[in-house]
Design a protein around this motif. Structure first.
Motif, PDB file in Angstrom:
ATOM      1  N   GLU A   1      11.531 -10.254  -2.723  1.00 38.92           N
ATOM      2  CA  GLU A   1      11.043 -11.440  -3.421  1.00 38.92           C
ATOM      3  C   GLU A   1      10.283 -12.325  -2.442  1.00 38.92           C
ATOM      4  N   GLU A   2       9.090 -12.745  -2.842  1.00 39.35           N
ATOM      5  CA  GLU A   2       8.291 -13.650  -2.027  1.00 39.35           C
ATOM      6  C   GLU A   2       7.461 -14.535  -2.944  1.00 39.35           C
ATOM      7  N   LEU A   3       7.518 -15.830  -2.722  1.00 37.75           N
ATOM      8  CA  LEU A   3       6.734 -16.807  -3.477  1.00 37.75           C
ATOM      9  C   LEU A   3       6.882 -16.626  -4.982  1.00 37.75           C
ATOM     10  N   GLY A   4       8.110 -16.351  -5.400  1.00 34.07           N
ATOM     11  CA  GLY A   4       8.391 -16.231  -6.824  1.00 34.07           C
ATOM     12  C   GLY A   4       8.029 -14.908  -7.445  1.00 34.07           C
ATOM     13  N   ARG A   5       7.514 -13.950  -6.663  1.00 39.43           N
ATOM     14  CA  ARG A   5       7.145 -12.638  -7.175  1.00 39.43           C
ATOM     15  C   ARG A   5       8.117 -11.586  -6.656  1.00 39.43           C
ATOM     16  N   VAL A   6       8.318 -10.513  -7.450  1.00 40.59           N
ATOM     17  CA  VAL A   6       9.354  -9.533  -7.151  1.00 40.59           C
ATOM     18  C   VAL A   6       8.789  -8.115  -7.203  1.00 40.59           C
ATOM     19  N   LEU A   7       8.992  -7.386  -6.101  1.00 39.08           N
ATOM     20  CA  LEU A   7       8.705  -5.958  -6.029  1.00 39.08           C
ATOM     21  C   LEU A   7      10.033  -5.225  -5.918  1.00 39.08           C
ATOM     22  N   VAL A   8      10.216  -4.182  -6.730  1.00 39.76           N
ATOM     23  CA  VAL A   8      11.438  -3.378  -6.672  1.00 39.76           C
ATOM     24  C   VAL A   8      11.058  -1.920  -6.420  1.00 39.76           C
ATOM     25  N   TYR A   9      11.788  -1.314  -5.479  1.00 41.16           N
ATOM     26  CA  TYR A   9      11.495   0.044  -5.036  1.00 41.16           C
ATOM     27  C   TYR A   9      12.717   0.924  -5.282  1.00 41.16           C
TER      28      TYR A   9
ATOM     29  N   VAL B   1       4.548  -2.783   3.108  1.00 38.65           N
ATOM     30  CA  VAL B   1       4.541  -4.116   2.503  1.00 38.65           C
ATOM     31  C   VAL B   1       4.214  -5.128   3.588  1.00 38.65           C
ATOM     32  N   ARG B   2       3.132  -5.875   3.394  1.00 34.25           N
ATOM     33  CA  ARG B   2       2.759  -6.947   4.321  1.00 34.25           C
ATOM     34  C   ARG B   2       3.044  -8.283   3.655  1.00 34.25           C
ATOM     35  N   LEU B   3       3.820  -9.108   4.332  1.00 36.49           N
ATOM     36  CA  LEU B   3       4.208 -10.403   3.791  1.00 36.49           C
ATOM     37  C   LEU B   3       3.227 -11.482   4.229  1.00 36.49           C
ATOM     38  N   SER B   4       3.215 -12.589   3.511  1.00 37.52           N
ATOM     39  CA  SER B   4       2.302 -13.683   3.861  1.00 37.52           C
ATOM     40  C   SER B   4       2.644 -14.286   5.217  1.00 37.52           C
TER      41      SER B   4
ATOM     42  N   ARG C   1       0.847  -1.194   0.000  1.00 33.76           N
ATOM     43  CA  ARG C   1       0.000   0.000   0.000  1.00 33.76           C
ATOM     44  C   ARG C   1       0.879   1.239   0.000  1.00 33.76           C
ATOM     45  N   VAL C   2       0.525   2.179  -0.860  1.00 32.12           N
ATOM     46  CA  VAL C   2       1.250   3.448  -0.967  1.00 32.12           C
ATOM     47  C   VAL C   2       0.628   4.456  -0.006  1.00 32.12           C
ATOM     48  N   TRP C   3       1.459   4.994   0.896  1.00 30.92           N
ATOM     49  CA  TRP C   3       1.017   6.015   1.846  1.00 30.92           C
ATOM     50  C   TRP C   3       1.548   7.394   1.487  1.00 30.92           C
ATOM     51  N   GLY C   4       2.526   7.437   0.632  1.00 29.02           N
ATOM     52  CA  GLY C   4       3.071   8.706   0.160  1.00 29.02           C
ATOM     53  C   GLY C   4       3.919   8.462  -1.062  1.00 29.02           C
ATOM     54  N   CYS C   5       3.763   9.302  -2.101  1.00 27.63           N
ATOM     55  CA  CYS C   5       4.508   9.097  -3.348  1.00 27.63           C
ATOM     56  C   CYS C   5       4.992  10.415  -3.952  1.00 27.63           C
TER      57      CYS C   5
ATOM     58  N   SER D   1      -3.214   0.171  -3.836  1.00 26.54           N
ATOM     59  CA  SER D   1      -2.857  -1.154  -3.340  1.00 26.54           C
ATOM     60  C   SER D   1      -2.339  -2.009  -4.478  1.00 26.54           C
ATOM     61  N   ILE D   2      -1.366  -2.817  -4.172  1.00 23.08           N
ATOM     62  CA  ILE D   2      -0.748  -3.726  -5.139  1.00 23.08           C
ATOM     63  C   ILE D   2      -0.691  -5.100  -4.485  1.00 23.08           C
ATOM     64  N   GLU D   3      -1.174  -6.118  -5.166  1.00 21.67           N
ATOM     65  CA  GLU D   3      -1.110  -7.481  -4.646  1.00 21.67           C
ATOM     66  C   GLU D   3      -0.284  -8.340  -5.582  1.00 21.67           C
ATOM     67  N   LEU D   4       0.689  -8.995  -5.007  1.00 25.36           N
ATOM     68  CA  LEU D   4       1.529  -9.908  -5.767  1.00 25.36           C
ATOM     69  C   LEU D   4       1.316 -11.308  -5.216  1.00 25.36           C
ATOM     70  N   GLU D   5       0.491 -12.065  -5.909  1.00 24.96           N
ATOM     71  CA  GLU D   5       0.204 -13.453  -5.489  1.00 24.96           C
ATOM     72  C   GLU D   5       0.554 -14.365  -6.641  1.00 24.96           C
ATOM     73  N   ASP D   6      -0.460 -15.036  -7.226  1.00 24.54           N
ATOM     74  CA  ASP D   6      -0.177 -15.901  -8.368  1.00 24.54           C
ATOM     75  C   ASP D   6       0.224 -15.081  -9.585  1.00 24.54           C
ATOM     76  N   LYS D   7      -0.308 -13.872  -9.647  1.00 18.90           N
ATOM     77  CA  LYS D   7       0.012 -12.986 -10.765  1.00 18.90           C
ATOM     78  C   LYS D   7      -0.042 -11.560 -10.263  1.00 18.90           C
TER      79      LYS D   7
END
Length: 287
Positions: free
Chosen positions: A160-168, A31-34, A4-8, A277-283
């Motif tokens: 990286e979590e469960l094969g998905r990648v977020l870069v900041y 960022v909340r992890l599983s 979730r973005v709180w400031g950009c 909000s951004i969700e990185l799960e199966d896709k």
């Protein structure tokens, strides 16, 4: 992974009628992890409302990951309510310096005359770490940092979590006035951590016609942002660190400019906004 973005906003907070749609708070992303762990990327003014929202929903361990110590990425720390909860474990990560420890640099802000409460007097349990240039495990995620081109010691983060990648990469000038089309991908600042990301949050402070007057200031033009994303083979680009002089209308013009540089993939480029909000799960999906 839930984001979730709180400031950009970049450089300075910009409340007002012209910035309502995309927000005026400076850089802060949750960022909340599983596994239930929580990461906070940067401590800009968006950290104040994040801290309010966390009341009653705190993890056992909290990690604040600073890209650098410019004030627009640090100002919210003293107004982050969890900081004042006795016994809460908070880990603060940030770029290394050959001159001072991370805690000493942050204490320069959290001390009189700039702030009424000294860092050493906050009741939470603080642990300071150098940003990890080798992968570290936090809960269900693997995280590493890399130095990037900006004024002063600055890093970006790859999660990286469960094969998905977020870069900041909120503050980044990959081109430094050169044409990235002529530079091999492996030589470009930030390419190593950004390569193959599902979602890239990246500095997009200047429109192309504005950039020449700001070369070396540490921020990116739209052309450089989109060429960087192309070289890094990322899936989705979230334009971040909005210039404090850009209104909502001007940001949408900037978005059109960016999408025009990704023909056939226009829907994979968007503007960051407060509450996004951004969700990185199966896709990876952006909502």
């Amino acid at each position: 992974m839930r984001v979730r973005v709180w400031g950009c906003r970049g450089s300075v907070a910009t409340p007002g009628a012209d910035t309502v749609r995309y927000g005026g708070n400076t850089s802060c992303v949750e960022v909340r992890l599983s596994s239930g762990h929580a990461l906070v990327l940067d401590a800009g003014t968006g950290m104040r409302p994040l801290g309010v929202s966390m009341q009653g929903n705190l993890p056992e361990e909290l990690h604040i990951m600073l890209t650098h110590l410019h004030l627009d990425h640090l100002q919210g720390l003293g107004f982050f309510r969890p900081l004042f909860l006795p016994g809460l474990d908070i880990h603060i990560w940030g770029p290394t310096s050959p001159v001072q420890h991370l805690s000493e640099r942050i204490a320069m802000y959290l001390s009189p005359p700039l702030f009424p409460v000294r860092l050493e007097d906050v009741p939470s349990r603080l642990t300071f770490h150098d940003a990890p240039e080798e992968p570290v495990t936090i809960g269900s995620a693997t995280i590493r940092a890399a130095k990037v081109t900006h004024q002063g010691p600055t890093v970006g983060y790859r999660i990286e979590e469960l094969g998905r990648v977020l870069v900041y990469l909120p503050d980044h000038e990959p081109s430094l006035g050169t044409d990235l089309l002529t530079v091999p991908a492996a030589w470009v600042s930030g390419h190593d951590i950004a390569h193959g990301a599902d979602v890239l949050l990246h500095d997009a402070q200047y429109r192309d016609h504005e950039y020449d007057a700001h070369v070396g200031w540490g921020h990116s033009s739209i052309a450089s942002t989109m060429e960087f994303a192309h070289k890094a083979d990322v899936d989705q680009v979230v334009l971040f660190h909005h210039d404090p002089y850009h209104s909502d209308i001007e940001l949408e013009e900037l978005l059109d400019e960016a999408r025009g540089k990704w023909p056939g993939k226009e829907e994979r480029v968007c503007l960051a906004f407060e509450g996004m909000s951004i969700e990185l799960e199966d896709k990876g999906s952006v909502s």
